[in-house]
Design a protein around this motif. Sequence first.
Motif, mmCIF file in Angstrom:
data_model
loop_
_atom_site.group_PDB
_atom_site.id
_atom_site.type_symbol
_atom_site.label_atom_id
_atom_site.label_comp_id
_atom_site.label_asym_id
_atom_site.label_seq_id
_atom_site.Cartn_x
_atom_site.Cartn_y
_atom_site.Cartn_z
ATOM 1 N N ARG A 63 10.464 22.606 -14.187
ATOM 2 C CA ARG A 63 10.681 21.371 -15.510
ATOM 3 C C ARG A 63 10.259 20.399 -14.209
ATOM 4 O O ARG A 63 9.547 19.650 -14.583
ATOM 5 C CB ARG A 63 12.239 21.460 -15.436
ATOM 6 N N TYR A 66 6.437 20.497 -13.804
ATOM 7 C CA TYR A 66 5.595 20.325 -14.761
ATOM 8 C C TYR A 66 5.899 18.922 -14.903
ATOM 9 O O TYR A 66 4.301 17.831 -15.091
ATOM 10 C CB TYR A 66 6.454 20.856 -16.415
ATOM 11 N N MET A 109 6.305 27.644 -12.348
ATOM 12 C CA MET A 109 6.220 26.502 -13.970
ATOM 13 C C MET A 109 5.316 28.288 -14.127
ATOM 14 O O MET A 109 4.583 28.709 -14.961
ATOM 15 C CB MET A 109 4.993 25.912 -13.409
ATOM 16 N N PRO A 116 7.660 28.371 -21.638
ATOM 17 C CA PRO A 116 8.504 26.371 -21.725
ATOM 18 C C PRO A 116 8.956 25.861 -22.647
ATOM 19 O O PRO A 116 9.160 24.884 -22.519
ATOM 20 C CB PRO A 116 6.929 26.152 -21.759
ATOM 21 N N ALA A 126 6.060 20.138 -20.181
ATOM 22 C CA ALA A 126 4.785 20.725 -19.963
ATOM 23 C C ALA A 126 4.097 20.762 -21.434
ATOM 24 O O ALA A 126 2.795 20.816 -21.025
ATOM 25 C CB ALA A 126 5.627 22.716 -20.441
ATOM 26 N N SER A 129 2.024 17.717 -19.606
ATOM 27 C CA SER A 129 0.823 18.252 -19.571
ATOM 28 C C SER A 129 -0.731 18.854 -20.094
ATOM 29 O O SER A 129 -1.868 18.337 -19.166
ATOM 30 C CB SER A 129 1.145 19.301 -18.071
#
Length: 202
Positions: A63, A66, A109, A116, A126, A129
């Motif tokens: 987390r 991200y 990640m 996610p 996520a 991104s």
Amino acid sequence: MSKQGYHHGNLRQALVSAALKLIEEKGPTGFTLSEAAKSAGVTPAAVYRHFAGREDLIAECARQGYMIFGDLLEHAWHEGKPSALAAFSSVGRAYLAFAKKYPGHYMAMFESGISPNRSPELSAVAAKSSAAMERATRALMEHVPPEKRPPAAMVAAHVWAMSHGVVELYAREGNRSPFAPEDLLESGIGVYLRGLGLIKPD
């Protein structure tokens, strides 16, 4: 380091930092909660005040990763303007830069098996991104005639996969290539964009 039990000043973040170092050294599945606790200087029992288990700890590493990753992509996008092509290339380079600078986060990640969608918080960062990559792609696709324009999400996925492949194969310590990872990614994106007619042939 002495055991500090429940009186650690910021136990949660200390455990995350310890886990990130262990992930770098041993991989996301190569350490135990007890090792993370020992590295953070607390008793194993203290860990459970903040995390239900190792996967929860790794998910928190992901987390936070991200969050950093999304900010880097946003910065790369704005830094590359006003040209959509320059911004798009800048976003691609930011992917490699993140993997190099934050290997523990990157592995948490993308290599831990943690989905996610494990929690709403992880899913939200996520998605941020992914949205940054897709926004750069949509801006670039505006220069492709509508009848020849592939979905922006598909192009973003292709570039994401290409970036990930370069990281996995050539950007890790000990993985040698006759070319720099940045050059490999740039040339690969160049071939892709030429195929879409966005770059003139050399």
